[in-house]
Design an enzyme around this catalytic site. Structure first.
Site, PDB file in Angstrom:
ATOM      1  N   ASP A 153       0.830  -1.210   0.000  1.00 11.23           N
ATOM      2  CA  ASP A 153       0.000   0.000   0.000  1.00 11.23           C
ATOM      3  C   ASP A 153       0.858   1.251   0.000  1.00 11.23           C
ATOM      4  O   ASP A 153       0.545   2.242  -0.654  1.00 11.23           O
ATOM      5  CB  ASP A 153      -0.916   0.018   1.238  1.00 11.23           C
ATOM      6  CG  ASP A 153      -2.121  -0.876   1.024  1.00 11.23           C
ATOM      7  OD1 ASP A 153      -2.353  -1.265  -0.136  1.00 11.23           O
ATOM      8  OD2 ASP A 153      -2.801  -1.184   2.010  1.00 11.23           O
ATOM      9  N   GLU A 159     -13.996 -17.042 -14.754  1.00 10.99           N
ATOM     10  CA  GLU A 159     -15.170 -16.903 -13.909  1.00 10.99           C
ATOM     11  C   GLU A 159     -14.872 -15.897 -12.805  1.00 10.99           C
ATOM     12  O   GLU A 159     -13.805 -15.947 -12.191  1.00 10.99           O
ATOM     13  CB  GLU A 159     -15.477 -18.291 -13.313  1.00 10.99           C
ATOM     14  CG  GLU A 159     -16.882 -18.503 -12.887  1.00 10.99           C
ATOM     15  CD  GLU A 159     -17.848 -18.845 -14.029  1.00 10.99           C
ATOM     16  OE1 GLU A 159     -17.461 -18.790 -15.219  1.00 10.99           O
ATOM     17  OE2 GLU A 159     -19.009 -19.136 -13.709  1.00 10.99           O
ATOM     18  N   LYS A 190     -15.731 -26.948 -12.084  1.00  9.45           N
ATOM     19  CA  LYS A 190     -16.612 -25.927 -12.663  1.00  9.45           C
ATOM     20  C   LYS A 190     -16.972 -24.925 -11.573  1.00  9.45           C
ATOM     21  O   LYS A 190     -17.609 -25.287 -10.574  1.00  9.45           O
ATOM     22  CB  LYS A 190     -17.872 -26.590 -13.217  1.00  9.45           C
ATOM     23  CG  LYS A 190     -18.754 -25.647 -13.997  1.00  9.45           C
ATOM     24  CD  LYS A 190     -19.809 -26.446 -14.749  1.00  9.45           C
ATOM     25  CE  LYS A 190     -20.584 -25.588 -15.721  1.00  9.45           C
ATOM     26  NZ  LYS A 190     -21.355 -24.539 -15.110  1.00  9.45           N
ATOM     27  N   LYS A 241     -12.946 -31.106 -21.173  1.00  8.80           N
ATOM     28  CA  LYS A 241     -12.761 -30.644 -22.551  1.00  8.80           C
ATOM     29  C   LYS A 241     -11.763 -31.556 -23.249  1.00  8.80           C
ATOM     30  O   LYS A 241     -10.812 -32.033 -22.614  1.00  8.80           O
ATOM     31  CB  LYS A 241     -12.181 -29.215 -22.568  1.00  8.80           C
ATOM     32  CG  LYS A 241     -13.038 -28.187 -21.883  1.00  8.80           C
ATOM     33  CD  LYS A 241     -12.479 -26.776 -22.071  1.00  8.80           C
ATOM     34  CE  LYS A 241     -11.674 -26.335 -20.875  1.00  8.80           C
ATOM     35  NZ  LYS A 241     -11.428 -24.890 -20.815  1.00  8.80           N
ATOM     36  N   CYS A 279     -41.352 -20.072  21.998  1.00  8.98           N
ATOM     37  CA  CYS A 279     -42.065 -20.592  23.162  1.00  8.98           C
ATOM     38  C   CYS A 279     -41.258 -20.142  24.380  1.00  8.98           C
ATOM     39  O   CYS A 279     -40.101 -20.524  24.531  1.00  8.98           O
ATOM     40  CB  CYS A 279     -42.135 -22.111  23.104  1.00  8.98           C
ATOM     41  SG  CYS A 279     -42.746 -22.790  24.648  1.00  8.98           S
ATOM     42  N   LEU A 287     -22.375 -25.307 -21.935  1.00 12.59           N
ATOM     43  CA  LEU A 287     -21.994 -26.714 -21.974  1.00 12.59           C
ATOM     44  C   LEU A 287     -23.216 -27.581 -21.743  1.00 12.59           C
ATOM     45  O   LEU A 287     -24.120 -27.203 -20.994  1.00 12.59           O
ATOM     46  CB  LEU A 287     -20.967 -27.008 -20.877  1.00 12.59           C
ATOM     47  CG  LEU A 287     -19.598 -26.341 -21.023  1.00 12.59           C
ATOM     48  CD1 LEU A 287     -18.753 -26.624 -19.802  1.00 12.59           C
ATOM     49  CD2 LEU A 287     -18.898 -26.826 -22.284  1.00 12.59           C
ATOM     50  N   LYS A 303     -22.122 -32.905 -13.754  1.00 10.80           N
ATOM     51  CA  LYS A 303     -22.760 -32.282 -12.584  1.00 10.80           C
ATOM     52  C   LYS A 303     -22.922 -33.304 -11.471  1.00 10.80           C
ATOM     53  O   LYS A 303     -23.334 -34.438 -11.732  1.00 10.80           O
ATOM     54  CB  LYS A 303     -24.153 -31.746 -12.971  1.00 10.80           C
ATOM     55  CG  LYS A 303     -24.115 -30.548 -13.900  1.00 10.80           C
ATOM     56  CD  LYS A 303     -23.686 -29.309 -13.130  1.00 10.80           C
ATOM     57  CE  LYS A 303     -23.804 -28.042 -13.950  1.00 10.80           C
ATOM     58  NZ  LYS A 303     -25.143 -27.619 -14.210  1.00 10.80           N
ATOM     59  N   ARG A 358     -20.871 -12.391 -20.348  1.00  7.70           N
ATOM     60  CA  ARG A 358     -21.203 -13.357 -21.389  1.00  7.70           C
ATOM     61  C   ARG A 358     -22.404 -12.882 -22.215  1.00  7.70           C
ATOM     62  O   ARG A 358     -22.439 -13.052 -23.423  1.00  7.70           O
ATOM     63  CB  ARG A 358     -21.508 -14.701 -20.725  1.00  7.70           C
ATOM     64  CG  ARG A 358     -21.904 -15.771 -21.680  1.00  7.70           C
ATOM     65  CD  ARG A 358     -22.118 -17.082 -20.933  1.00  7.70           C
ATOM     66  NE  ARG A 358     -22.511 -18.120 -21.848  1.00  7.70           N
ATOM     67  CZ  ARG A 358     -23.749 -18.280 -22.309  1.00  7.70           C
ATOM     68  NH1 ARG A 358     -24.698 -17.472 -21.912  1.00  7.70           N
ATOM     69  NH2 ARG A 358     -24.021 -19.234 -23.159  1.00  7.70           N
TER      70      ARG A 358
HETATM   71  S1  IVH Z   1     -14.542 -23.903 -19.893  1.00 11.70           S
HETATM   72  C1  IVH Z   1     -17.449 -23.823 -23.917  1.00 11.70           C
HETATM   73  N1  IVH Z   1     -13.973 -24.147 -17.383  1.00 11.70           N
HETATM   74  O1  IVH Z   1     -19.376 -22.815 -17.112  1.00 11.70           O
HETATM   75  C2  IVH Z   1     -17.353 -23.295 -22.587  1.00 11.70           C
HETATM   76  N2  IVH Z   1     -16.024 -23.106 -17.944  1.00 11.70           N
HETATM   77  O2  IVH Z   1     -21.547 -24.051 -18.815  1.00 11.70           O
HETATM   78  C3  IVH Z   1     -16.089 -23.780 -21.978  1.00 11.70           C
HETATM   79  N3  IVH Z   1     -17.325 -22.378 -15.998  1.00 11.70           N
HETATM   80  O3  IVH Z   1     -19.953 -20.263 -19.341  1.00 11.70           O
HETATM   81  C4  IVH Z   1     -15.912 -23.171 -20.689  1.00 11.70           C
HETATM   82  N4  IVH Z   1     -15.907 -23.042 -14.482  1.00 11.70           N
HETATM   83  O4  IVH Z   1     -18.663 -19.599 -17.284  1.00 11.70           O
HETATM   84  C5  IVH Z   1     -14.870 -23.700 -18.261  1.00 11.70           C
HETATM   85  N5  IVH Z   1     -13.294 -24.428 -15.201  1.00 11.70           N
HETATM   86  C6  IVH Z   1     -14.191 -23.980 -16.077  1.00 11.70           C
HETATM   87  C7  IVH Z   1     -15.385 -23.354 -15.674  1.00 11.70           C
HETATM   88  C8  IVH Z   1     -16.283 -22.930 -16.644  1.00 11.70           C
HETATM   89  C9  IVH Z   1     -17.066 -22.453 -14.689  1.00 11.70           C
HETATM   90  C10 IVH Z   1     -18.567 -21.797 -16.590  1.00 11.70           C
HETATM   91  C11 IVH Z   1     -18.294 -20.870 -17.726  1.00 11.70           C
HETATM   92  C12 IVH Z   1     -19.206 -21.302 -18.837  1.00 11.70           C
HETATM   93  C13 IVH Z   1     -20.097 -22.291 -18.186  1.00 11.70           C
HETATM   94  C14 IVH Z   1     -20.395 -23.385 -19.170  1.00 11.70           C
END
Ligand code: IVH
Length: 672
Positions: A38, A179, A116, A295, A432, A84, A319, A137
């Site tokens: 700072d 994110e 995720k 991916k 109560c 996705l 999920k 987005r």
């Molecule tokens: S890769 C084609 N990696 O999930 C999209 N996405 O349902 C590939 N998200 O809009 C995204 N964590 O905002 C990726 N480790 C991660 C993620 C992630 C959260 C979100 C992202 C995307 C959504 C897809």
């Protein structure tokens, strides 16, 4: 200082502060204290004020929030931001692999897998290494320009870091996607603050992060603790980023935080094992997650697979078992808690959520039922996560058939008939007031015996009810006068189980102060607060004597909690209970602070130790004059880690450069 010198100094300061930021947010370590950083920022700002034309757009001083925005401009994404498709099982993962294997035959597929994050997707655009824009987005094609807001987020580099092997990204256009998340702890803190100032509470960290980014006052963004974690790197020439694995490595080198657990797997069964491994571990992460992103690692194959609808074929989201489900409310009953709170509870058509059967869900209070317009016979959405009590999220009025009935809060306690009252301290909740209400007694005794409190084995819900029904006990202190013969007379007990229970109770005559205080069931005093209180007051006598001001001085204790404690010890019935404990020889053990060899040494323990319980360890530390702390701070000397330690404690210790030791070293310190 002349301009030439100032220019050099400004460059150095900028670099040092940016380096500090990189170490802090990306490497989780600290090269200097926050105060020192700072003070460098301050010097930089002063020099820039003297020579405004030397201000660079990536100067750390340019993070300051600007004035209120008139609105957000819509900006088209250069490359569409996709969603996705979800899968929920190994079979579905395998089907996905089979499908893409057909579309990309003869290709060796490897899978890049990351957690995720549950936040808000954001795209950052860098031109020649300098941050130009931040976009939400939006609908995937067009997002909103939130640059002024996201510039205040410290984990977003204003300029890309120059690192050997990655300097190509400093030329031309580089897009980074990731994110924006709010950490669970920061979210709770924020809501606590809002509660004390009477503001409406936020629903969850994701909504809070999204709401914060999409509001027009950049100052507010700066005040809220938000973090950016990157997951994608895009270039005009896609061959610059051959694999997702390489993208992550590049992102970390360019100055972004990325998830360290992300990794490449050679087959989908290993991805599934990884998913299982993280099912519980994810609950310890700083942010919320609801699954994984998988991916195809090779980006050429990924591109070749193309897009179907809104989602790429080359990626899926796995999920975890749904944490929400819909069902019907059969009835609404009122449950009387240990402190007398009257909580409306929905009796549900049983439904499986996150792998377990849910039959009841809390509706919190009368006001909440009205606000959410929840009626008996309504179809509703129910939420359950981890160990938390299931709750009704919302009703689905569009499914009503006309058979629904509004809930009316009873005026009297359903257990003992006493008229329910409201107290000033929490006006949303009916209580109560009868201290001898059977429901209160039952829950109080159960709470006293529970794992986090006295941890009396064999004293579960049913046994407590049996003992109450037989009128053998009336309060937790009565447990200590139970005899084996008395228990043997009850249907539930045989010789062995009776003597086991009596023994288990008697073993807990001198619990630690923290456990005993938690076990008393004082309103608003949870496990952590009890530990903090025990650390501060050392004896129960001192705690009883403390006034609200003394109490509020304890770290982690606010005014509301302080008042609840004072109120508890002011009640004659509670003082009588304490006297009864004392007469029965039940009292927290006194751990005297000596000027021992650990005097002035502060310890935090995280995770389970194998050879010594937490309580024993805390006592041993205090016995030798040291302090057992509940959280890592600047004055912590050691973080002791056992099995399954909390990741946030470790991160904090690393940040503060607190030595981290294992159980063996810890025992060595104690015994040598
Ligand atoms: S890769 C084609 N990696 O999930 C999209 N996405 O349902 C590939 N998200 O809009 C995204 N964590 O905002 C990726 N480790 C991660 C993620 C992630 C959260 C979100 C992202 C995307 C959504 C897809």
């Amino acid at each position: 200082m002349d301009k030439i010198q100032a220019s050099k100094r400004i460059d150095k300061l900028r670099q040092t502060i940016n380096d500090y930021r990189y170490h802090y947010h990306v490497l989780n370590e600290s090269i200097m204290s926050e105060e020192a950083a700072d003070s460098l920022k301050h010097e930089l700002a002063q020099l820039e004020a003297l020579y405004p034309d030397l201000i660079q757009p990536d100067s750390p001083t340019q993070r300051v929030a600007g004035s209120i925005l008139p609105g957000f401009e819509s900006v088209e994404h250069r490359t569409r931001m996709l969603s996705l498709n979800d899968v929920f099982s190994l079979e579905e993962m395998q089907t996905w692999v089979e499908r893409i294997s057909k579309l990309a035959p003869d290709q060796e597929l490897t899978f890049f897998t990351d957690i995720k994050m549950d936040g808000l997707a954001c795209e950052l655009i860098y031109q020649d290494g300098i941050l130009q824009r931040g976009l939400t987005r939006g609908d995937g094609f067009v997002g909103e320009d939130v640059t002024a807001n996201i510039r205040t987020i410290e984990s977003i580099p204003l300029s890309l870091r120059s690192a050997p092997g990655y300097t190509q990204f400093l030329n031309g256009l580089t897009e980074v996607r990731g994110e924006i998340v709010m950490y669970k702890l920061d979210f709770e803190k924020l809501n606590q603050q809002r509660a004390t100032t009477g503001l409406a509470l936020f629903a969850n960290p994701r909504n809070t992060a999204a709401g914060t980014i999409r509001q027009l006052n950049p100052h507010l963004v700066g005040e809220r603790a938000l973090h950016f974690r990157a997951y994608d790197l895009l270039r005009e020439d896609s061959s610059d980023v051959p694999t997702n694995d390489f993208a992550y490595r590049s992102l970390a080198n360019l100055g972004f935080g990325v998830n360290k657990m992300a990794q490449v797997f050679l087959n989908i069964n290993d991805v599934f094992s990884f998913a299982r491994e993280w099912e519980n571990k994810r609950l310890d992460l700083q942010f919320n997650t609801d699954g994984l992103v998988i991916k195809i690692n090779d980006r050429q194959i990924f591109d070749l697979l193309g897009v179907i609808g809104k989602a790429p074929r080359g990626a899926i989201a796995f999920k975890y078992a749904a944490e929400q489900a819909t069902t019907k409310i059969k009835d609404i009953i009122v449950s009387i808690g240990r402190t007398g709170s009257a909580t409306p509870v929905a009796v549900l058509d049983p439904v499986i959520i996150a792998g377990s059967k849910v039959q009841m869900a809390t509706l919190h209070n009368e006001g909440e039922i009205k606000r959410k317009d929840i009626r008996i016979n309504d179809s509703v959405i129910v939420h359950k996560a981890g160990d938390i009590i299931p709750e009704v999220v919302q009703s689905l009025p569009q499914l009503r058939l006309g058979l629904e009935k509004e809930f009316v809060m009873p005026t009297n306690c359903p257990e003992c008939g006493t008229r329910l009252v409201k107290q000033k301290i929490d006006e949303a909740i009916w209580r109560c007031p009868n201290k001898n209400c059977p429901s209160r007694t039952w829950k109080q005794i159960q709470h006293f015996a529970s794992k986090e409190a006295l941890d009396i084995e064999g004293l579960g819900e049913k046994n407590v009810i049996a003992l109450l029904d037989a009128q053998l006990i009336n309060d937790p202190a009565d447990l200590y006068s139970l005899s084996i013969d008395q228990l043997k007379n009850l249907d539930r007990f045989a010789d062995i189980s009776a003597s086991k229970l009596v023994e288990a109770i008697n073993q807990k005559r001198n619990p630690s102060l923290a456990r005993f205080v938690y076990g008393l069931g004082i309103r608003n005093v949870g496990v952590q607060t009890a530990i903090d209180l025990a650390n501060s007051f050392n004896t129960l006598e001192a705690l009883i004597q403390a006034n609200a001001d003394d109490l509020a001085r304890v770290d982690g204790v606010g005014q509301v909690v302080a008042e609840a404690i004072v109120e508890y010890f002011a009640e004659p019935i509670n003082i009588q209970l304490l006297q009864k404990f004392k007469d029965a020889g039940v009292w927290p053990k006194i751990v005297t602070k000596t000027n021992g060899k650990l005097s002035g040494v502060n310890f935090v323990i995280s995770g389970t130790l194998n050879n010594i319980s937490r309580d024993e360890a805390a006592d041993a530390i205090r016995m030798l004059g040291g302090t057992f702390q509940s959280s890592v701070g600047k004055d912590t000397n050691y973080l002791v880690i056992g099995e399954k330690p909390g990741s946030s404690k470790i991160a904090k210790a690393k940040l503060l450069k607190t030595p981290i030791i294992d159980e063996t070293n810890f025992l060595h310190i104690l015994t040598n």
